[in-house]
Design a protein around this motif. Sequence first.
Motif, short mmCIF file in Angstrom:
data_model
loop_
_atom_site.label_atom_id
_atom_site.label_comp_id
_atom_site.label_asym_id
_atom_site.label_seq_id
_atom_site.Cartn_x
_atom_site.Cartn_y
_atom_site.Cartn_z
N HIS A 272 25.68 90.26 13.42
CA HIS A 272 25.41 89.76 14.76
C HIS A 272 24.05 89.06 14.72
CE1 HIS A 272 23.42 90.12 18.72
NE2 HIS A 272 24.63 89.92 19.22
N TYR A 273 24.02 87.81 15.21
CA TYR A 273 22.75 87.05 15.19
C TYR A 273 22.40 86.61 16.61
CZ TYR A 273 19.10 83.78 13.87
OH TYR A 273 17.90 83.14 13.74
N HIS A 274 21.13 86.83 16.97
CA HIS A 274 20.60 86.41 18.28
C HIS A 274 19.63 85.25 18.03
CE1 HIS A 274 18.69 86.43 22.18
NE2 HIS A 274 19.57 87.33 22.62
N PHE A 275 19.99 84.08 18.54
CA PHE A 275 19.19 82.88 18.26
C PHE A 275 17.83 82.94 18.93
CE2 PHE A 275 23.58 81.47 17.67
CZ PHE A 275 23.49 80.81 16.45
N GLY A 276 17.79 83.46 20.15
CA GLY A 276 16.51 83.52 20.86
C GLY A 276 15.54 84.48 20.20
N LYS A 277 16.02 85.64 19.80
CA LYS A 277 15.17 86.66 19.19
C LYS A 277 14.98 86.44 17.69
CE LYS A 277 16.63 90.27 22.44
NZ LYS A 277 17.30 91.59 22.57
N GLN A 279 16.99 87.36 15.41
CA GLN A 279 17.25 88.71 14.93
C GLN A 279 18.69 88.82 14.40
OE1 GLN A 279 18.20 92.09 17.71
NE2 GLN A 279 16.09 92.68 17.19
N MET A 280 18.85 89.49 13.26
CA MET A 280 20.18 89.71 12.69
C MET A 280 20.42 91.20 12.49
SD MET A 280 21.89 88.51 9.04
CE MET A 280 22.02 86.79 9.52
N SER A 281 21.55 91.70 12.99
CA SER A 281 22.00 93.06 12.71
C SER A 281 23.30 92.95 11.92
CB SER A 281 22.23 93.84 14.00
OG SER A 281 21.02 93.95 14.74
N TYR A 282 23.50 93.88 11.01
CA TYR A 282 24.71 93.77 10.19
C TYR A 282 25.21 95.14 9.75
CZ TYR A 282 22.23 94.82 5.81
OH TYR A 282 21.53 95.45 4.81
N ILE A 283 26.48 95.18 9.38
CA ILE A 283 27.11 96.32 8.70
C ILE A 283 27.87 95.77 7.51
CG2 ILE A 283 28.84 98.15 8.87
CD1 ILE A 283 28.24 98.36 11.84
N ASN A 284 27.62 96.34 6.37
CA ASN A 284 28.35 95.97 5.16
C ASN A 284 29.28 97.13 4.81
OD1 ASN A 284 29.30 95.43 2.55
ND2 ASN A 284 27.45 94.31 1.99
N ALA A 285 30.58 96.92 4.96
CA ALA A 285 31.57 97.97 4.66
C ALA A 285 32.20 97.71 3.30
CB ALA A 285 32.65 97.99 5.74
N GLY A 286 31.44 98.04 2.26
CA GLY A 286 31.94 97.96 0.89
C GLY A 286 32.07 96.57 0.33
N HIS A 287 31.51 95.56 1.00
CA HIS A 287 31.64 94.18 0.54
C HIS A 287 30.51 93.85 -0.44
CE1 HIS A 287 33.65 90.31 1.20
NE2 HIS A 287 32.46 89.75 1.02
N THR A 322 18.97 96.13 10.97
CA THR A 322 18.48 95.01 11.78
C THR A 322 17.30 94.35 11.07
OG1 THR A 322 19.18 96.08 13.84
CG2 THR A 322 17.53 94.31 14.00
N ILE A 323 17.34 93.03 11.00
CA ILE A 323 16.29 92.25 10.34
C ILE A 323 15.66 91.34 11.38
CG2 ILE A 323 15.73 90.67 8.45
CD1 ILE A 323 18.36 91.55 7.13
N GLU A 324 14.35 91.42 11.52
CA GLU A 324 13.63 90.61 12.49
C GLU A 324 13.14 89.30 11.86
OE1 GLU A 324 13.60 91.58 15.52
OE2 GLU A 324 14.08 93.71 15.36
#
Length: 398
Positions: A272-277, A279-287, A322-324
Amino acid sequence: MKDKQDIALKALLEVTQAINANLNEEQLYRIYQFTLQGYLHFSKAALYAWETPDQCLRKIPQSQRSQLPMSMDETCRQLLADIHTPVRVAQTQLPSIFKVYDWVVPVIHQNKALAHVFLGTYGEEEIDLEFVQTLSNIVLVAIENKRLVRKQIEQEALQRELALAQKVQRMLLPSKIAHQDKFDLAVFYQPHRNVGGDFYDIIGINEEEMLLCIADVSGKGLGAALMMANFQASLRAIVKNTYHLPDIIHQLNELVYENIQGENFITVFLAHYHFGKKQMSYINAGHHPPFLYSAGRPVQRLSRGSTVLGCFCPLPFLEVSTIEKVEKALLLAYTDGLVELHNAQSEQYGIEKLEQFIQRHHHLPVDDFVNALLDDVHRFCSNPLPHDDCTILCCRFF
């Protein structure tokens, strides 16, 4: 002599007419048996046709009362394979059940045994085994041709179905990408066969947010493609109700677990990426871990999240990262078909070479980056044939 010639001609005519009438295989076998016993006056006849080198099946007689086995076992197949000319059954080592027949006659076409015919005679009556071979060859070659034509028709129908499936699958992949004024995207997608089990999607949430997904079904071909089509439909349906990454992953896992029932699994990277902030949040399910390059930072491998989907329900653990300050950044997501390509020495391209490539070329526009990456892989592997589906998703956030 003239009577025998007349009989032979009648037998040949009967068989030829049956073939020209385009009768099915079972009907041809029946006409053939009738010809052997009705015209050529053999007391009994049986035929074993070679379907494959390891499969020899009885075609006549069709009677349920027949004591002959429906298929030859390995020992009998070996004995028959050594019979290249007509021979008395009593002189062979075939089991006693076959000794009620007098002769076994091989039917050879293009140095390949199509069948073996067992014949019983009335006493010492003179028989023409050479004509039996000729007649049998005509019938068996006709049946073989029917089988080959049917196989070709089936293959052509399958190719048409696969072409349609490929068209449908490509239609399901996103063609229009939201927020292209805020980021740039390049995609390379190549299934191992006509269709494959790789998947990617870019879903716009609103003016400031988007979801990015890449996934890979274990296995290849049509089965994997169908599973992935179902996965995509499920993802789109879930996203209509929630954008919360843990909720999406949990619901996807439940659906995959119910549908696959432990036979396969799906690896997923969902961000999930928020352009204004920025900011990227992610989940890696075995990939395979995507790479993220941000200005002034070392290359990051996005590996945290959960295990593959479809093996456990509920998932044994789940972590959202989450990565800022993700700006002027390059995200590279891919499936295992990329890094598992190997050269003539069986050396894989691998994750380390991929990370080194990113460090050298992260500045390139995304289209140029993907093309340069493919060139680098081809140089390393000497243009190998892909052994798996391969997808590359390269995204630059402005």
